[in-house]
Design a protein around this motif. Structure first.
Motif, mmCIF file in Angstrom:
data_model
loop_
_atom_site.group_PDB
_atom_site.id
_atom_site.type_symbol
_atom_site.label_atom_id
_atom_site.label_comp_id
_atom_site.label_asym_id
_atom_site.label_seq_id
_atom_site.Cartn_x
_atom_site.Cartn_y
_atom_site.Cartn_z
ATOM 1 N N GLY A 156 0.802 -1.223 0.000
ATOM 2 C CA GLY A 156 0.000 0.000 0.000
ATOM 3 C C GLY A 156 0.835 1.274 0.000
ATOM 4 N N ARG A 157 1.982 1.242 -0.658
ATOM 5 C CA ARG A 157 2.856 2.416 -0.670
ATOM 6 C C ARG A 157 2.617 3.286 -1.907
ATOM 7 N NH1 ARG A 157 3.271 1.412 4.180
ATOM 8 N NH2 ARG A 157 5.287 1.252 5.220
ATOM 9 N N VAL A 158 2.929 4.578 -1.768
ATOM 10 C CA VAL A 158 2.775 5.524 -2.878
ATOM 11 C C VAL A 158 4.163 5.998 -3.291
ATOM 12 C CG1 VAL A 158 1.746 7.709 -3.612
ATOM 13 C CG2 VAL A 158 0.530 6.252 -1.973
ATOM 14 N N ASP A 159 4.502 5.791 -4.556
ATOM 15 C CA ASP A 159 5.805 6.226 -5.059
ATOM 16 C C ASP A 159 5.869 7.753 -5.126
ATOM 17 O OD1 ASP A 159 6.828 3.671 -5.396
ATOM 18 O OD2 ASP A 159 6.011 3.470 -7.427
ATOM 19 N N PRO A 160 7.082 8.321 -5.203
ATOM 20 C CA PRO A 160 7.197 9.789 -5.329
ATOM 21 C C PRO A 160 6.808 10.241 -6.741
ATOM 22 C CG PRO A 160 9.375 8.751 -5.279
ATOM 23 C CD PRO A 160 8.387 7.649 -5.109
ATOM 24 N N ILE A 161 5.511 10.367 -6.965
ATOM 25 C CA ILE A 161 4.974 10.577 -8.316
ATOM 26 C C ILE A 161 5.488 11.870 -8.982
ATOM 27 C CG2 ILE A 161 2.834 10.770 -9.696
ATOM 28 C CD1 ILE A 161 3.265 7.939 -8.454
ATOM 29 N N PRO A 162 5.460 13.038 -8.297
ATOM 30 C CA PRO A 162 5.927 14.252 -8.987
ATOM 31 C C PRO A 162 7.374 14.130 -9.472
ATOM 32 C CG PRO A 162 4.719 14.829 -6.997
ATOM 33 C CD PRO A 162 4.912 13.341 -6.967
ATOM 34 N N GLU A 163 8.219 13.524 -8.664
ATOM 35 C CA GLU A 163 9.631 13.362 -9.032
ATOM 36 C C GLU A 163 9.772 12.370 -10.201
ATOM 37 O OE1 GLU A 163 12.018 15.059 -8.266
ATOM 38 O OE2 GLU A 163 13.875 13.894 -8.403
#
Ligand code: PLP
Length: 355
Positions: A156-163
């Motif tokens: 359930g993790r969220v990657d660093p999308i903007p980067e």
């Protein structure tokens, strides 16, 4: 032959699907014999699909939800395959590659094989998020797509999308976010994942997971029409001229159920479900932690904990539908059907097994 009873949700702790909302069930049944793949014939379901895309785009904070491109897929797998296909078709290089964190869903392996693109899998950090340095090192001129996961299947993790989006675009690639499971949870979480947060090109968001729609209802969204235009093929025998979807005939039940669920639940019903699921995940993580297990701190309502294999097997034996991560941890997805009562019974069974 007597029909078997469908699986009851009482002891299902591993699924990313859940019991459909009653309105979704009813709408799905009404539209059972319709085919949004032929919109000139099945006009009502075609307009419902436009509404589904607009609602999904609202959840994903698209800048202009009424103009968002997208469609209701058979699930997250189809949406991910199509995102890879669109990026491949739009890229100039002949042989392209796709960069995916190792936490990416296995549907990207299917996509790579089907579409004959190279899959570059990059490592995650100690907290199971894509390592941006590894992504930066993996991209090159032939990279068509960088994938970020927003709500990973195992932790359930969220990657660093903007980067990741910045890295993708600097390399001339497109950015895809897989929020198949997380998309109905993240609007209420403190995370950067959506069209509004980053330069995302395409995004997977599935009503048939946390959205409480009836299966099959996945979602593919795109920032603009060009992403879907890159998928379109001519359709000589239909009244409409082209089709961007992967399957031809599709489920009108899925489309109608998705709209009904979203209209019934967005936003307050989903907020309630997320709050309940989050409290349940925290309760379970604490209960397992108190018993001495190593628990991966839940960020979204999904708990992973290291349990001995014998205890895992005994829980399955007791009828609990639980599953394991690739590293062998117990994995419990606190979906809307998972009640505190069920979790208490689960922990009581675990205590009995440990005696
Ligand atoms: N992406 C993620 C993050 C998922 O968790 C899943 C399934 O659990 C999928 C894609 C695939 O979705 P589906 O099983 O609906 O094809």
């Amino acid at each position: 032959m007597q029909q078997p009873e469908p699986q009851s949700f009482d002891r299902v702790l591993s699924s990313m699907c859940t019991e459909p909302h009653p309105a979704a069930r009813e709408a799905a049944e009404r539209f059972l014999a319709t085919n949004p793949g032929d919109p000139a014939t099945y006009e009502a379901v075609a307009s419902l699909e436009e509404r589904a895309v607009e609602l999904l785009a609202t959840l994903a904070d698209h800048p202009t939800p009424t103009d968002a491109a997208g469609y209701v897929t058979s699930g997250g797998t189809e949406a991910n395959v199509q995102a890879v296909r669109s990026a491949r078709n739009r890229h100039d290089a002949g042989d392209v590659n796709v960069v995916v964190p190792e936490s990416g869903h296995f549907s990207f392996h299917k996509a790579a094989e089907l579409l004959d693109v190279e899959l570059r899998t990059v490592p995650v950090d100690d907290d199971f998020r894509a390592r941006t340095d590894a992504v930066e090192a993996a991209v090159d001129d032939a990279t068509a797509l960088v994938v970020g996961v927003a709500g990973s299947t195992e932790y359930g993790r969220v990657d660093p999308i903007p980067e990741l989006a910045r890295i993708a675009h600097e390399a001339g690639a497109r950015m895809h976010v897989d929020a198949a499971w997380g998309g109905f949870v993240l609007p209420f979480a403190d995370a950067e994942w959506s069209f509004g947060d980053a330069a995302v090109d395409t995004l997977t968001i599935d009503p048939h997971k946390f959205g409480q729609a009836a299966v099959p209802a996945g979602g593919l969204l795109a920032r603009d029409d060009a992403a879907l235009d890159a998928l379109a093929v001519d359709t000589p025998y239909l009244e409409t001229r082209s089709q961007a979807t992967l399957t031809g005939t599709r489920s009108g039940a899925g489309v109608a159920g998705a709209v009904a669920a979203m209209e019934a639940l967005w936003p307050d019903g989903y907020l309630d479900a997320v709050e309940r699921a989050t409290a349940n995940a925290e309760w379970l993580a604490a209960a397992l932690g108190d018993r001495g297990y190593d628990v991966v701190d839940p960020e979204l309502p999904l708990v992973a904990a290291a349990l001995p294999e014998s205890e895992f097997d005994a829980l399955r034996e007791a009828g609990w539908k639980v599953s394991r991560t690739g590293r062998g941890e117990l994995r419990v997805v606190c979906m809307p059907h998972v009640t505190r009562e069920a979790l208490r019974a689960f922990v009581a069974d675990l205590d009995r097994i440990r005696e």
